[in-house]
Design a protein around this motif. Sequence first.
Motif, PDB file in Angstrom:
ATOM      1  N   LEU A 152     -69.118 -25.121 -39.045  1.00 15.75           N
ATOM      2  CA  LEU A 152     -69.855 -24.205 -39.930  1.00 15.75           C
ATOM      3  C   LEU A 152     -71.329 -24.579 -40.038  1.00 15.75           C
ATOM      4  N   ASN A 153     -71.676 -25.849 -39.752  1.00 16.67           N
ATOM      5  CA  ASN A 153     -73.103 -26.226 -39.686  1.00 16.67           C
ATOM      6  C   ASN A 153     -73.775 -25.465 -38.547  1.00 16.67           C
ATOM      7  N   LEU A 154     -73.135 -25.489 -37.388  1.00 15.78           N
ATOM      8  CA  LEU A 154     -73.683 -24.832 -36.193  1.00 15.78           C
ATOM      9  C   LEU A 154     -73.734 -23.308 -36.382  1.00 15.78           C
ATOM     10  N   LEU A 155     -72.710 -22.766 -37.042  1.00 15.85           N
ATOM     11  CA  LEU A 155     -72.656 -21.319 -37.255  1.00 15.85           C
ATOM     12  C   LEU A 155     -73.655 -20.872 -38.325  1.00 15.85           C
ATOM     13  N   GLY A 156     -74.174 -21.828 -39.103  1.00 18.33           N
ATOM     14  CA  GLY A 156     -75.177 -21.502 -40.119  1.00 18.33           C
ATOM     15  C   GLY A 156     -74.600 -20.874 -41.377  1.00 18.33           C
ATOM     16  N   THR A 157     -73.295 -21.040 -41.587  1.00 19.67           N
ATOM     17  CA  THR A 157     -72.651 -20.477 -42.782  1.00 19.67           C
ATOM     18  C   THR A 157     -73.275 -21.059 -44.048  1.00 19.67           C
ATOM     19  N   VAL A 158     -73.490 -20.193 -45.034  1.00 22.38           N
ATOM     20  CA  VAL A 158     -74.130 -20.570 -46.292  1.00 22.38           C
ATOM     21  C   VAL A 158     -73.074 -20.812 -47.367  1.00 22.38           C
ATOM     22  N   THR A 159     -73.361 -21.753 -48.275  1.00 19.61           N
ATOM     23  CA  THR A 159     -72.499 -22.013 -49.429  1.00 19.61           C
ATOM     24  C   THR A 159     -73.306 -21.777 -50.704  1.00 19.61           C
ATOM     25  N   VAL A 160     -72.635 -21.476 -51.807  1.00 18.36           N
ATOM     26  CA  VAL A 160     -73.339 -21.109 -53.040  1.00 18.36           C
ATOM     27  C   VAL A 160     -72.864 -22.001 -54.187  1.00 18.36           C
ATOM     28  N   THR A 161     -73.783 -22.314 -55.095  1.00 16.22           N
ATOM     29  CA  THR A 161     -73.395 -23.000 -56.332  1.00 16.22           C
ATOM     30  C   THR A 161     -73.845 -22.135 -57.507  1.00 16.22           C
ATOM     31  N   ASN A 165     -57.671 -22.651 -42.001  1.00 14.11           N
ATOM     32  CA  ASN A 165     -58.258 -23.402 -43.114  1.00 14.11           C
ATOM     33  C   ASN A 165     -59.783 -23.370 -43.114  1.00 14.11           C
ATOM     34  N   CYS A 166     -60.391 -23.093 -41.950  1.00 17.83           N
ATOM     35  CA  CYS A 166     -61.861 -23.035 -41.877  1.00 17.83           C
ATOM     36  C   CYS A 166     -62.428 -21.659 -42.212  1.00 17.83           C
ATOM     37  N   LEU A 167     -61.588 -20.635 -42.225  1.00 16.74           N
ATOM     38  CA  LEU A 167     -62.106 -19.260 -42.266  1.00 16.74           C
ATOM     39  C   LEU A 167     -62.750 -18.856 -43.590  1.00 16.74           C
ATOM     40  N   SER A 168     -62.305 -19.468 -44.698  1.00 20.10           N
ATOM     41  CA  SER A 168     -62.891 -19.048 -45.983  1.00 20.10           C
ATOM     42  C   SER A 168     -64.315 -19.561 -46.143  1.00 20.10           C
TER      43      SER A 168
END
Lengths: 209, 209
Positions: A174-183, B23-26
């Motif tokens: 997910l680092n490579l895919l650039g997926t964002v996380t939110v707080t 497990n990675c998809l979410s």
Amino acid sequence: MMKHFDKASIMEAESAFRRDFINCLSGYKSLNLIGTKSLKGISNLSPFSQVFHIGATPPLVGILFRPHTVERHTLENILETGYFTLNHVTEEFYREAHQSAARYSGSEFEATGLEEEYLGDFFAPFVVKSKVKLGCSFVESQTLKVNGTELLIGAIEHVWVDKKGLRSDGSLDLNLLGTVTVTGLDEYHVGKKIARLSYPKPGKELEEI
Amino acid sequence: MMKHFDKASIMEAESAFRRDFINCLSGYKSLNLIGTKSLKGISNLSPFSQVFHIGATPPLVGILFRPHTVERHTLENILETGYFTLNHVTEEFYREAHQSAARYSGSEFEATGLEEEYLGDFFAPFVVKSKVKLGCSFVESQTLKVNGTELLIGAIEHVWVDKKGLRSDGSLDLNLLGTVTVTGLDEYHVGKKIARLSYPKPGKELEEI
């Protein structure tokens, strides 16, 4: 230096303070844009931080819908049509993802400029720019008695993932895919990997894998 | 270049591939150590990536427990005693947090070397090193018919948070606190803030706040 809040002091705090505070307590959250389409043909897009893993065999996903949202087009469309999409958000379009939470009367795709696409014969719209896209069908929903939150379960029918982020063991980078996380309600982050660890067993040293 | 999986190809894949993939998809997940104590006085510690926000007024938290776990000391202890703690994990002790998932017969605090502490007169143990600690009481639980997953709701009774990470508006700076996030089953990350965005309204430009 630790600060202590008991339930009484949390309940006595200003509602904006309490909302921001409590929303941050669970930690980093996933961020997905949910795409739906009404029976009238109007597409809808909305950001959700409450999407989680329910099971792998069969592949299932859960979503929590807050009870007091005035307009819940996403939930209505899913219940009406039986289909929705989940789309990972990247740094490239997290601002448009955030903006899609605004209360528009028409399609959020048009309003935010995020392009929609239809893949195969799947009913609900996907986000073109997303690197991880899931097509899901409605399985069941239930209302949590405690505060009216709606828990919806979906079956994963299709996955499209950018090949560069799919490892041979099935995990995603997910680092490579650039997926964002939110707080909390409004703060966006990318992830920076520390390590991947081997399966834990008593008396066995952990290894980086 | 996107790769497509339909439900049939996911179900036909090797079970280890499917487990890692689904497990990675979410996306990025929260990481909390749940601390409990049995009526016999044995403390227990286990990592969970399925903790989420249920409501702020009153403050409520939800946890999903997988159905096929052979030993579920954490769930049993919560149902037996009514109390549990949630403890954010930092980069300093994510390896011990991961190791606490191993199947120990005694206390995972002792086995992993993570020190426990009791705060106020709260029944369940906290993790000394954690920068965000919640003391919660059991509210209700229900079994999801679809696959036997258990959804447990807890009320937040106490919060201890390191002052350096608490902003004046109630939000937490999880980058500064060093809170860790997890993807899939075994990959750990820290967050790197992109931006915090203003409340979205139609026709209004977003601002960084």
